[in-house]
Design an enzyme around this catalytic site. Structure first.
Site, short mmCIF file in Angstrom:
data_model
loop_
_atom_site.label_atom_id
_atom_site.label_comp_id
_atom_site.label_asym_id
_atom_site.label_seq_id
_atom_site.Cartn_x
_atom_site.Cartn_y
_atom_site.Cartn_z
N HIS A 195 0.82 -1.21 0.00
CA HIS A 195 0.00 0.00 0.00
C HIS A 195 0.86 1.26 0.00
O HIS A 195 0.53 2.25 -0.66
CB HIS A 195 -0.92 -0.02 1.23
CG HIS A 195 -1.87 1.13 1.32
ND1 HIS A 195 -3.13 1.08 0.78
CD2 HIS A 195 -1.75 2.36 1.87
CE1 HIS A 195 -3.74 2.23 0.99
NE2 HIS A 195 -2.93 3.02 1.66
N GLU A 216 -7.78 7.78 -4.96
CA GLU A 216 -7.24 6.52 -4.46
C GLU A 216 -8.38 5.56 -4.15
O GLU A 216 -9.54 5.96 -4.08
CB GLU A 216 -6.37 6.74 -3.22
CG GLU A 216 -7.15 7.20 -1.98
CD GLU A 216 -6.25 7.40 -0.78
OE1 GLU A 216 -5.02 7.51 -0.96
OE2 GLU A 216 -6.77 7.42 0.35
N HIS A 256 -10.38 2.67 -1.84
CA HIS A 256 -10.67 2.21 -0.48
C HIS A 256 -11.47 0.92 -0.58
O HIS A 256 -12.53 0.78 0.03
CB HIS A 256 -11.41 3.28 0.31
CG HIS A 256 -10.62 3.78 1.49
ND1 HIS A 256 -11.14 3.96 2.74
CD2 HIS A 256 -9.31 4.11 1.59
CE1 HIS A 256 -10.21 4.39 3.56
NE2 HIS A 256 -9.09 4.49 2.90
N ASN A 257 -10.94 -0.03 -1.35
CA ASN A 257 -11.67 -1.26 -1.67
C ASN A 257 -11.82 -2.18 -0.46
O ASN A 257 -12.93 -2.59 -0.12
CB ASN A 257 -10.96 -2.02 -2.79
CG ASN A 257 -10.74 -1.17 -4.02
OD1 ASN A 257 -11.42 -0.17 -4.22
ND2 ASN A 257 -9.78 -1.55 -4.84
N ASP A 284 -5.29 14.41 1.77
CA ASP A 284 -4.17 14.45 0.81
C ASP A 284 -4.08 15.81 0.13
O ASP A 284 -2.99 16.31 -0.16
CB ASP A 284 -4.33 13.34 -0.23
CG ASP A 284 -3.96 11.98 0.32
OD1 ASP A 284 -3.04 11.91 1.15
OD2 ASP A 284 -4.60 10.99 -0.06
N GLN A 332 -11.86 2.01 9.77
CA GLN A 332 -11.89 3.27 10.50
C GLN A 332 -13.28 3.89 10.41
O GLN A 332 -14.04 3.61 9.50
CB GLN A 332 -10.88 4.24 9.90
CG GLN A 332 -9.52 3.64 9.64
CD GLN A 332 -9.09 3.91 8.22
OE1 GLN A 332 -9.00 5.05 7.82
NE2 GLN A 332 -8.82 2.88 7.46
N ASP A 351 -0.42 14.09 5.82
CA ASP A 351 -1.54 13.57 6.61
C ASP A 351 -1.18 12.22 7.19
O ASP A 351 -0.24 11.56 6.74
CB ASP A 351 -2.80 13.45 5.74
CG ASP A 351 -2.75 12.26 4.81
OD1 ASP A 351 -1.75 12.12 4.09
OD2 ASP A 351 -3.70 11.47 4.80
N GLU A 377 -4.25 4.19 12.12
CA GLU A 377 -4.64 5.04 11.00
C GLU A 377 -5.87 5.88 11.35
O GLU A 377 -6.60 6.32 10.47
CB GLU A 377 -4.93 4.17 9.77
CG GLU A 377 -4.99 4.92 8.46
CD GLU A 377 -5.30 4.01 7.28
OE1 GLU A 377 -5.75 4.51 6.25
OE2 GLU A 377 -5.09 2.78 7.40
N GLN A 400 -8.49 8.60 11.90
CA GLN A 400 -8.65 9.63 10.88
C GLN A 400 -8.46 11.07 11.40
O GLN A 400 -8.29 11.30 12.58
CB GLN A 400 -10.05 9.50 10.29
CG GLN A 400 -10.28 8.18 9.58
CD GLN A 400 -9.56 8.11 8.24
OE1 GLN A 400 -9.79 8.94 7.38
NE2 GLN A 400 -8.70 7.15 8.08
#
Length: 665
Positions: free
Chosen positions: A235, A316, A318-319, A340, A471, A499, A541, A543
């Site tokens: 990733h 990007e 987020h699958n 981002d 998340q 970020d 991670e 947020q």
């Protein structure tokens, strides 16, 4: 004292949420549901008088035009305004709440709203949902409906009947650090360790780590091992795109104009020096447009807009998170690309998305084990995108929705954002002595192993072993951080910014310090939940967090901006010129890594590929449409069949849920 509040639509009004759930239940093969009435649950803990509770219900928790709020105490004493709310005879009640430790942003905003109303007695809140289901259903069918539709057991729990709330606990960490001895571990043992800790590292990578620490004469700590796994994850570093690939046989066209990036090695064989360099990056460099200001090296791509402004883009996927928890996955997908854009010092102005799902009419019998139904995934993803973008006030201005059986077990969820900024106002390099500052949301266990989890394959067990990788977004907190970053940019208060994406503080601070060095104190990180270990604080991670490199003399002004926008700020340490990543928890050093090894020690993958000419294309869409008509010469029937195909049919029902006209953009 704990107060339970139920907020529901007036019974004289139809319940659109309930009607939608009935349709979804039918799609999941659960028949016999006559009606579903929904309500939101709010649990209030504190010293609250009846007048305070009534005011909260009327001014904060409900819309007095369409909703009714009923409350009662859970200590057995009846509330003065309690309404028995008789349910239909034979109805089933299912109540759903978040699991302990899962972020509850709605509850946080209720506490904040109570402060604005000067109601000081409220200490903690929790939220949930209530479903009253009528029809011809037995208990087993109700459980099936709850598990497949009403409750996502990765982040929620349910019960038939009244729910017991889980309130957030005071957040204190634990200082546990584990030393992991790799000496003497063979290939099988190294792989087993990688799988057990969800590192997603192969034998060569684990061997490189083992040998590095053997040369140092000490075992790695769990913080160091997790940091390496995050930095070396697919990733974060795109190992497959950067691999050295041997292609056989050589295709009938040149792969590269540069012998450094692609070269023939004997008859019928071609060596590709990285797909990213050979094709994607080489194409951009060959075009060499002067208006491309930044590509491949920052949080987002940047191009010129006019003489005064530049525009940034980031898209990007987020699958994996969306397959496990559709709402949270798509929700934080939007939040991530917005961050981002902030990471290149730009103001986000619009979002976009491309969504690919399995067939919405798929039989439940054909659903792979452990997977959510495509209807459930689509409804959750659309709701997640709507929730985050609308609350931030960002229009969703473009996108697409496609359907194919190939997306049943692994949906595609592309989230994108566009930003605008004055030219030349994005600083990129921290300096020794700059402070390491984190602003925005608190750190929790949500998002753990986000980078390594996104680098592995989805299976029926993924939700069990990697549920913490999901998340929960908090767009209100991100809105405050957004305003702080834009104001700080205009005042020149930082020298670098990024970020907290996959890998959290580990990736953000580790990448910012790559050419320098850094010292970090984890004990100063603000936490959401109790009991986090140092590696969890470092890797989470969670947020809505940005990391900035701030000259010490400019830190007081940044604190003032954060106070103005009610954004939390913590000073975690300083950048150095040591070439090392040093992380402490209290007095103990939990990480001491050579940054050259961290960012340059990854063994390069070698892969083999086989060239196969593409087969002839067939008009699949037309064939499917023709199959729906009894007379293939019937042009009207063919047209109607095409228009009913889910890829072509109107997407207005989705588009109108997004606030696509906000900001008059």
């Amino acid at each position: 004292m704990i107060i339970r509040v139920e907020v529901a639509l007036d019974r004289r009004l139809p319940d659109p949420r309930g009607e939608g759930l009935i349709q979804d239940a039918a799609g999941l093969g659960v028949v016999g549901v006559a009606s579903i009435r929904t309500a939101d649950l709010v649990f209030l803990e504190g010293e609250l008088g009846a007048q305070d509770i009534e005011r909260l219900c009327a001014e904060l928790l409900s819309d007095p035009v369409t909703q009714v709020a009923h409350w009662r105490r859970l200590d057995g004493e009846p509330a003065p305004a309690e309404d028995s709310q008789r349910e239909p005879e034979g109805a089933w009640v299912v109540e759903v709440g978040l699991l302990p430790g899962v972020t509850d942003p709605v509850a946080d905003q209720i506490c904040y709203g109570a402060q604005l109303l000067s109601i000081a007695g409220l200490k903690r809140t929790a939220t949930g949902q209530r479903y009253v289901i009528s029809g011809h259903l037995n208990e087993a069918e109700v459980h099936r409906l709850a598990q497949r539709l009403l409750c996502n057991q990765v982040i929620q729990h349910y019960r038939l009947g009244p729910l017991q709330p889980h309130f957030p606990q005071p957040a204190a960490a634990r200082a546990d650090v584990e030393l992991i001895d790799l000496n003497g571990l063979d290939d099988d043992a190294l792989l087993a360790l990688s799988r057990r800790r969800l590192l997603s590292l192969d034998v060569a990578e684990m061997t490189a780590i083992r040998d590095h620490f053997a040369a140092l004469g000490r075992p790695p700590s769990d913080v160091e091992l997790e940091t390496l796994a995050q930095t070396w994850s697919e990733h974060c570093i795109h190992k497959t795109f950067k691999a050295l690939i041997t292609l056989r046989p050589s295709p009938p066209f040149p792969l590269s104009q540069s012998s450094e990036r692609g070269s023939e090695r004997g008859e019928g064989e071609w060596l590709i020096d990285g797909l990213l360099r050979t094709f994607i990056r080489a194409t951009t460099e060959k075009v060499a447009k002067p208006w491309v200001r930044s590509a491949f090296v920052d949080n987002a791509g940047i191009i010129d807009f006019d003489d005064e402004y530049e525009v940034s883009f980031k898209i990007e996927t987020h699958n994996h998170p969306s397959a496990l928890e559709p709402f949270g996955g798509a929700n934080t997908g939007i939040g991530g690309v917005v961050r981002d854009i902030l990471g290149v010092s730009a103001r986000p102005i619009a979002t976009t998305d491309v969504l690919c799902f399995g067939p919405q009419d798929l039989s439940f019998d054909d659903l792979p084990p452990g997977m959510l139904h495509p209807r459930r995934i689509m409804s959750g993803v659309v709701a997640g995108i709507q929730d985050y973008g609308n609350k931030l006030g960002l229009p969703t201005v473009s996108g697409a929705i496609l359907f194919d059986p190939g997306y049943t077990a692994n949906p595609l969820v592309y989230c994108g954002c566009v930003g605008i900024a004055p030219k030349g106002r994005h600083p990129r390099q921290a300096h020794p002595g700059d402070r390491v500052v984190v602003i925005g949301g608190r750190t929790g266990r949500d998002g753990l192993h986000g980078a390594t989890f996104s680098s592995t394959a989805l299976t029926h067990e993924t939700g069990v072993i990697a549920g913490s990788a999901v998340q929960i977004g908090d767009p209100i907190t991100e809105k405050g951080a957004l305003e702080v970053v834009v104001a700080a940019r205009d005042e020149g208060l930082y020298t670098a910014i990024t970020d907290c994406g996959a890998g959290g503080l580990s990736s953000a601070i580790g990448e910012m310090a790559a050419r320098l060095g850094v010292e970090v104190q984890l004990e100063d990180v603000p936490l959401k939940y109790p009991g986090l270990a140092p590696w969890e604080i470092w890797l989470s991670e969670a947020q809505e967090r940005m990391v900035l490199a701030v000259p010490p003399q400019k830190l007081p002004r940044l604190r003032e901006l954060c106070a103005r926008f009610d954004v939390e700020l913590r000073d975690l340490g300083q950048f150095t010129d040591s070439g090392r990543l040093v992380v402490r928890y209290g007095e103990r050093v939990v990480t001491d890594l050579d940054l050259d090894f961290l960012h340059g020690g990854l063994p390069r993958r070698r892969m083999n590929a086989i060239w196969q000419p593409p087969p002839g294309l067939t008009p699949v869409l037309v064939e499917r449409a023709e199959a729906r008509t009894t007379n293939q010469n019937d042009s009207s029937g063919l047209l109607l069949a095409l228009l009913t195909h889910p890829d072509i049919a109107s997407k207005e029902a989705v588009i109108r849920r997004y606030d696509h006209e906000v900001q008059a953009g």
